[in-house]
Design an enzyme around this catalytic site. Structure first.
Site, PDB file in Angstrom:
ATOM      1  N   GLY A 176       0.779  -1.028   0.113  1.00  0.00           N
ATOM      2  CA  GLY A 176      -0.027  -0.087   0.143  1.00  0.00           C
ATOM      3  C   GLY A 176       0.827   1.153   0.065  1.00  0.00           C
TER       4      GLY A 176
ATOM      5  N   HIS B  53       8.961   2.403  18.595  1.00  0.00           N
ATOM      6  CA  HIS B  53       8.112   1.258  17.852  1.00  0.00           C
ATOM      7  C   HIS B  53       8.259  -0.061  18.569  1.00  0.00           C
ATOM      8  CE1 HIS B  53       7.091   2.959  13.725  1.00  0.00           C
ATOM      9  NE2 HIS B  53       7.560   3.793  14.563  1.00  0.00           N
TER      10      HIS B  53
END
Length: 170
Positions: free
Chosen positions: A10, A51
């Site tokens: 994407g 993260h």
């Protein structure tokens, strides 16, 4: 466990990584996160740390810029994030599309011989306009061809559109 390859693709900020992580957690209580990013500076190192913290202790974190096959992930669910940065690490050596494609296809094939669930995250960088920069155009070609290679071998391909997973294959 049998070998399974999933490709999630994407545009930028389409929700690819988040979906990959949710999918991995739905398949395993202790998935592997294989980060391919090269840490260029302290700002990026801090981003990596945030993260890792966000993912939590159930994840096994591995940092590997190029040689994915050095890591034994047999029997595990592994998120490889991301193909774009992984290709960049090879491409930076030569800026040659054919050489990079040959090396990365071979490394992909070596890595994915393991009996594991592989969730590859990649970008659809060719969906935008054509760059005026020759090196960027070559890299866009490289990424497009590698994405096609992985998609052909994948059991499942998911296109992320504005945070919504659209099943393309499988």
């Amino acid at each position: 466990m049998t070998r399974r390859i999933i490709l999630i693709t994407g545009g930028q900020r389409s929700g690819k990584s988040g979906h990959a992580e949710q999918l991995a957690l739905s398949l395993s209580p202790n998935p592997v996160y294989l980060a391919t990013a090269h840490v260029w500076d302290e700002e990026f190192r801090e981003r990596v740390r945030r993260h890792q913290q966000r993912r939590g202790p159930q994840w096994t974190n591995i940092e590997e810029e190029k040689m994915l096959s050095l890591h034994d992930v047999t029997g595990r669910v592994v998120v490889i994030d991301c193909v774009t940065l992984w290709l960049t690490n090879f491409f930076m050596e030569t800026s040659d599309v054919d050489t990079t494609l040959e090396k990365t296809k071979a490394e992909f094939d070596r890595f994915t011989t393991q009996e594991a669930t592989f969730i590859f995250v990649t970008n659809e960088i060719g969906s935008g306009g054509v760059s005026e920069n020759a090196i960027q155009r070559r890299f866009t070609d490289l990424e497009g061809w590698m994405n096609q290679y992985i998609a052909a071998k994948a059991d499942e391909v998911i296109l992320m559109v504005s945070g919504i997973p659209v099943k393309v294959k499988g």
